[in-house]
Write an enzyme that holds these catalytic residues in place. Structure first.
Site, PDB file in Angstrom:
ATOM      1  N   GLY A 225       0.618  -1.192  -0.014  1.00  0.00           N
ATOM      2  CA  GLY A 225      -0.118   0.063   0.064  1.00  0.00           C
ATOM      3  C   GLY A 225       1.016   1.187   0.172  1.00  0.00           C
ATOM      4  O   GLY A 225       2.060   1.081  -0.635  1.00  0.00           O
ATOM      5  N   SER A 226       0.209   2.341   0.694  1.00  0.00           N
ATOM      6  CA  SER A 226       1.075   3.794   0.449  1.00  0.00           C
ATOM      7  C   SER A 226       2.389   3.520   1.280  1.00  0.00           C
ATOM      8  O   SER A 226       3.055   4.451   1.077  1.00  0.00           O
ATOM      9  CB  SER A 226       0.139   4.656   1.173  1.00  0.00           C
ATOM     10  OG  SER A 226      -1.080   4.919   0.095  1.00  0.00           O
ATOM     11  N   SER A 227       2.675   2.728   1.964  1.00  0.00           N
ATOM     12  CA  SER A 227       3.781   2.722   2.720  1.00  0.00           C
ATOM     13  C   SER A 227       5.211   2.595   1.617  1.00  0.00           C
ATOM     14  O   SER A 227       6.161   3.171   1.891  1.00  0.00           O
ATOM     15  CB  SER A 227       4.087   1.597   3.842  1.00  0.00           C
ATOM     16  OG  SER A 227       3.988   0.428   3.038  1.00  0.00           O
TER      17      SER A 227
END
Length: 483
Positions: A225-227
């Protein structure tokens, strides 16, 4: 005359046959001694090896703050010693287990020769004049209080936590849940029905659909995801897209006949934003355009600079490589979503933690390690030498991305990771999983001015958002490490 000649021929043929058999026997024995020795030694049916090894008081495993987490105890049975794990399940995935039935896993396997006293060598005279009765102690980098804080913060939620000192690569904590009881797996007791306790425990763990024997920190592969936007930002800056680069960030970005969307229902439109704000507010359509701008080759190249698609040299068995598709296999849609951390990218929590280490340590990743030193009583026999593993980005890029991550916690999606009196940097992640609740992530660094701990948190199919669910876990671990 013919009869005598036939008799001599028969004797000659028998002699040749016996000579051939003798030669085959010599060759076979020589092969076993030279090439097959190791395999025979490791054969579970080799009771001589088992008797010999369990006649040695295996060395202790001690945390960096002096807590004994594995030791040998005397028994009354035919095997003189068995293993005991005073910390129970708290260190189970790290230590693994040492069992005559099931073999060895974790640090028990990796440092087996040290714990049995085979390494370092005792010297020729001692080897020839005295039997080996006691192994060497292994001191590990893990801090018991940080480990306890990680386990408590994770609770009974499926997931993993990794904490590393970015300046040395020392692993400060590593835990995974569901866990298991290593004492049950090394038990030599029998239950009321006469069944081996160890056999029953192993069967139960193997049949558990939640895979409690799996160390999710090093072996679990999850969509980041956005990590992953930390990697995209680093790659973008180093590819000529400085932090001041702006894009219009609509809620829905058409790409190659498909689309990339922001969170929200309907998807949130953020207008024109620079990279720092896009990081703080985790804007998918910004990072999709950044990835399209730099191209698949640069994104994959920088992901691999961080170690993705390669082996992580941790002194621990069972570390699987993280992965990103080859640049040539990405179309525009895949590239755009990869820039936002979706698509086919899969990371372990350990890998994400090492990405954070590069940002925290001026672009350098130190070789991760669990061994601090090997001791025999008070004598230090070996000490781990800190060394660099990779240098994926420049110090300038690391500094710029670190500042963006401070904004994530100060004014963006990672506010729940804030610690009073400490400047915390971080990045949230909420990874969509088809047909299941999303995974949630948080990558934390503290204190941002002079980082001493990097924490990666993964909660598997937890639902919610990384900022609301995973960030508080990271906060507790960072706070424990900073005490």
């Amino acid at each position: 005359m013919l009869g005598v000649r036939a008799s001599r021929d028969s004797i000659r043929r028998l002699a040749v046959l016996f000579m051939a058999l003798a030669a085959a026997l010599v060759v076979n024995l020589s092969w076993l001694q030279v090439f097959g020795q190791g395999r025979l030694e490791e054969n579970p049916a080799n009771t001589r090896r088992i008797m010999r090894e369990y006649g040695i008081a295996r060395g202790r495993v001690v945390t960096s703050d002096g807590l004994v987490v594995a030791e040998s105890v005397k028994t009354d049975g035919p095997l003189e010693y068995r293993r005991s794990y005073p910390g129970g399940s708290l260190f189970c995935h790290l230590l693994g287990y040492d069992s005559p039935q099931f073999g060895r896993t974790g640090l028990e396997a990796w440092y087996n020769d040290y714990l049995l006293g085979y390494r370092p060598s005792r010297g020729w005279t001692e080897e020839m004049t005295s039997d080996l009765e006691r192994g060497n102690d292994l001191v590990i980098t893990v801090d018991s209080e940080v480990q306890a804080a990680a386990a408590q913060a994770l609770g009974r939620r499926k997931g993993a936590v990794v904490a590393v000192d970015p300046k040395t690569g020392a692993v400060l904590a590593m835990c995974s849940w569901p866990d298991f009881d290593p004492n049950a797996l090394v038990s030599r007791e029998r239950d009321a029905g006469g069944e081996s306790v160890a056999d029953g425990a192993m069967r139960s763990y193997n049949q558990d659909p939640n895979s409690p024997l799996l160390n999710r920190a090093t072996m679990g592969l999850f969509v980041p995801g956005s990590s992953f936007k930390v990697v995209t930002a680093c790659a973008g800056i180093e590819s000529g897209f400085p932090p001041g680069t702006t894009y219009d960030c609509p809620g829905v970005l058409p790409v190659g006949g498909s689309r990339v969307t922001n969170y929200g229902d309907p998807p949130t439109s953020f207008g024109t934003q620079d990279m720092e704000t896009a990081m703080a507010r985790s804007i998918n359509t910004y990072f999709a355009q950044l990835a399209l701008g730099m191209g698949a080759g640069r994104l994959v190249e920088y992901a691999e600079r961080f170690g993705i698609n390669g082996e992580i040299p941790l002194d621990y068995p069972g570390v699987v490589p993280s992965s990103i598709p080859r640049a040539g296999d990405m179309d525009q849609v895949e590239l755009a979503w990869s820039g936002a951390g979706q698509g086919e990218i899969l990371l372990t929590p350990l890998q994400l933690c090492l990405v954070g280490c590069a940002v925290a340590n001026r672009g350098r990743i130190m070789r991760p390690h669990l061994m601090k030193e090997v001791r025999r009583s008070d004598e230090i026999l070996e000490r781990y030498e800190v060394r660099e593993w990779r240098s994926p980005i420049s110090s300038q890029t690391a500094s710029e991305v670190l500042e963006m991550m401070v904004s994530v916690v100060r004014s963006g999606t990672g506010a729940e990771a804030a610690i009073e009196g400490v400047t915390v940097a971080g990045k949230t992640g909420t990874a969509e999983v088809e047909g299941k609740p999303p995974h949630t992530w948080f990558l934390g660094i503290a204190p941002a001015e002079n980082p001493t701990v990097v924490v990666a948190v993964l909660l598997e199919n937890s639902g919610g958002s990384g900022g609301a669910v995973a960030a508080p876990v990271a906060r507790e671990v960072m706070a424990a490490a900073l005490k």
